[in-house]
Design a protein around this motif. Structure first.
Motif, PDB file in Angstrom:
ATOM      1  N   ILE A 252      -9.218 -48.068  24.032  1.00  3.83           N
ATOM      2  CA  ILE A 252      -8.401 -46.851  23.930  1.00  3.83           C
ATOM      3  C   ILE A 252      -7.400 -46.988  22.791  1.00  3.83           C
ATOM      4  O   ILE A 252      -7.246 -46.088  21.955  1.00  3.83           O
ATOM      5  CB  ILE A 252      -7.657 -46.568  25.251  1.00  3.83           C
TER       6      ILE A 252
ATOM      7  N   ARG B 261      -3.702 -40.347  26.673  1.00  4.53           N
ATOM      8  CA  ARG B 261      -4.522 -41.533  26.952  1.00  4.53           C
ATOM      9  C   ARG B 261      -3.777 -42.809  26.599  1.00  4.53           C
ATOM     10  O   ARG B 261      -3.814 -43.797  27.349  1.00  4.53           O
ATOM     11  CB  ARG B 261      -5.847 -41.462  26.179  1.00  4.53           C
TER      12      ARG B 261
ATOM     13  N   SER C 158      -5.174 -37.687  22.991  1.00  4.15           N
ATOM     14  CA  SER C 158      -4.985 -39.070  22.535  1.00  4.15           C
ATOM     15  C   SER C 158      -3.619 -39.597  22.939  1.00  4.15           C
ATOM     16  O   SER C 158      -3.486 -40.756  23.366  1.00  4.15           O
ATOM     17  CB  SER C 158      -5.151 -39.162  21.016  1.00  4.15           C
TER      18      SER C 158
ATOM     19  N   ALA D  85      -4.071 -41.362  16.280  1.00  4.58           N
ATOM     20  CA  ALA D  85      -4.030 -39.945  16.635  1.00  4.58           C
ATOM     21  C   ALA D  85      -2.865 -39.655  17.571  1.00  4.58           C
ATOM     22  O   ALA D  85      -2.229 -38.596  17.487  1.00  4.58           O
ATOM     23  CB  ALA D  85      -5.347 -39.525  17.284  1.00  4.58           C
ATOM     24  N   ALA D  86      -2.567 -40.593  18.477  1.00  6.85           N
ATOM     25  CA  ALA D  86      -1.445 -40.421  19.397  1.00  6.85           C
ATOM     26  C   ALA D  86      -0.129 -40.357  18.637  1.00  6.85           C
ATOM     27  O   ALA D  86       0.749 -39.530  18.934  1.00  6.85           O
ATOM     28  CB  ALA D  86      -1.409 -41.566  20.404  1.00  6.85           C
TER      29      ALA D  86
ATOM     30  N   GLU E  23      -8.910 -46.972  19.294  1.00 10.54           N
ATOM     31  CA  GLU E  23      -9.508 -45.683  18.950  1.00 10.54           C
ATOM     32  C   GLU E  23      -8.477 -44.564  18.837  1.00 10.54           C
ATOM     33  O   GLU E  23      -8.568 -43.706  17.958  1.00 10.54           O
ATOM     34  CB  GLU E  23     -10.548 -45.310  20.007  1.00 10.54           C
ATOM     35  N   ASP E  24      -7.480 -44.551  19.728  1.00  4.49           N
ATOM     36  CA  ASP E  24      -6.605 -43.380  19.864  1.00  4.49           C
ATOM     37  C   ASP E  24      -5.182 -43.556  19.347  1.00  4.49           C
ATOM     38  O   ASP E  24      -4.439 -42.569  19.274  1.00  4.49           O
ATOM     39  CB  ASP E  24      -6.514 -42.968  21.335  1.00  4.49           C
ATOM     40  N   SER E  25      -4.777 -44.761  19.009  1.00  5.75           N
ATOM     41  CA  SER E  25      -3.366 -44.996  18.682  1.00  5.75           C
ATOM     42  C   SER E  25      -2.885 -44.160  17.502  1.00  5.75           C
ATOM     43  O   SER E  25      -1.812 -43.546  17.552  1.00  5.75           O
ATOM     44  CB  SER E  25      -3.130 -46.479  18.398  1.00  5.75           C
TER      45      SER E  25
END
Length: 361
Positions: free
Chosen positions: A204, A227, A224, A211-212, A207-209
């Motif tokens: 997670i 998550r 994101s 975008a977060a 992949e998402d940091s």
């Protein structure tokens, strides 16, 4: 006799992640007669700017580390309380949990930053008044309720989210190393569950940091962002909860704890130092290629990757000796991987200095 760190624990008794949930706080405290909130100064201001406590909540503001002295002082203030409401970052929440544990009452946790999993774990990291690591206390009770409000957390400092990413990323690297080096084939199925959670967290975050963080910059609750919040706060806490002593802190946190004895590091966030510790741990295990794979991710999040970026000390050689001397103590968590020597840690730190210089230009 079973040690506290060998007892498997799940997450909070109740957990809610929902936009605007903090505005319904009165619903969750109405069954308590004498609630006391333990919070900081900045965290209390942020909370008040968003919502308010019910009128029957007394407030104690604490500015400092989670120390035995602070826990005793607040416990005396809250000696008639039947629930503690912790509102703040990791140090405040650890203090609040210890107060509740000392008084034998319930604890509600409300994170004001996504910097650690402290809001979801029944343990506290204890420091001395100078900010140096002392020990980890494991609490008898699980957390009664954890409330995570993504809208509220959007306005928290972005560096804390980055710190939380670094701290939570360590869950995989530390647990995997402990389990791999245990050389045991009879581990509980719950240990595997904890390790699977750690792997999921890593996926997670990688992949998402980014975008977060972009969502946070644009003040938008994105999938994101949510998550990553949940990977850092409730999910990260289940790694040690399910895997027990096989999912606890190891090399990265041992390095972090050593860094806590360097005054210059006290202004550096917990997860940033843990992120540095991950790389040192990997080099200790001769996993140089994994360090090279992680460095671009670190760079994208502007993680410090060497002592110079951490501004650890003018005398880096002495700083390395101080960190290494603590990290290899028999009671430190690095021993859960292997009995390294002080010189091993120093060489890994020196190797990281060279490697990060080459990789980041």
């Amino acid at each position: 006799m079973v040690k506290p760190e060998e007892i498997l624990r799940s997450g909070p008794n109740q957990y809610i992640c929902r936009e605007g949930i903090l505005k319904d706080l009165s619903t969750f405290v109405q069954t308590f007669r004498s609630p006391v909130a333990v919070t900081g100064f900045k965290s209390y201001k942020a909370f008040q700017n968003y919502t308010s406590f019910p009128s029957n909540v007394e407030v104690f503001q604490h500015d400092g580390y989670s120390t035995d002295q602070a826990i005793e002082e607040i416990s005396q203030f809250a000696n008639q309380a039947d629930v503690i409401i912790g509102v703040g970052g990791g140090k405040i929440l650890d203090t609040a949990k210890s107060v509740a544990d000392k008084l034998g009452i319930e604890i509600i946790t409300i994170p004001t930053v996504a910097g650690t999993c402290a809001a979801a774990t029944p343990l506290s990291v204890i420091y001395d008044s100078n900010g140096s690591f002392t020990r980890v206390d494991y609490h008898f009770r699980t957390i009664h309720l954890t409330l995570v409000d993504p809208i509220f957390l959007l306005d928290s400092p972005i560096e804390y989210l980055k710190s939380g990413i670094g701290d939570s990323l360590a869950k995989w690297y530390e647990a995997e190393a402990i389990i791999r080096n245990s050389n045991r084939s009879d581990l509980s199925i719950m240990v595997k569950v904890g390790l699977d959670h750690a792997s999921y967290i890593k996926d997670i975050l990688l992949e998402d940091s980014n975008a977060a963080i972009e969502g946070m910059k644009s003040n938008t609750v994105t999938p994101s962002f949510t998550r990553v919040l949940e990977a850092i706060i409730p999910l990260a806490g289940t790694v040690g909860g399910y895997a027990g002593k096989y999912g606890r802190m190891s090399g990265a946190h041992a390095v972090h704890n050593g860094l806590s004895f360097i005054d210059e590091t006290h202004r550096i966030l917990h997860g940033q130092k843990v992120a540095y510790g991950i790389l040192v741990q990997l080099l200790l295990e001769d996993r140089t290629e994994e360090v090279k794979e992680l460095l671009p991710f670190y760079k994208s999040l502007t993680f410090p990757v060497n002592l110079q970026e951490l501004n650890v000390a003018k005398e880096q050689e002495q700083a390395m000796k101080t960190v290494a001397a603590h990290a290899v103590k028999p009671e430190e968590s690095l021993q859960l991987i292997k009995a390294f020597q002080e010189i091993d840690v120093i060489k890994s730190m020196q190797g990281l200095e060279k490697l990060s210089e080459v990789s980041l230009v």
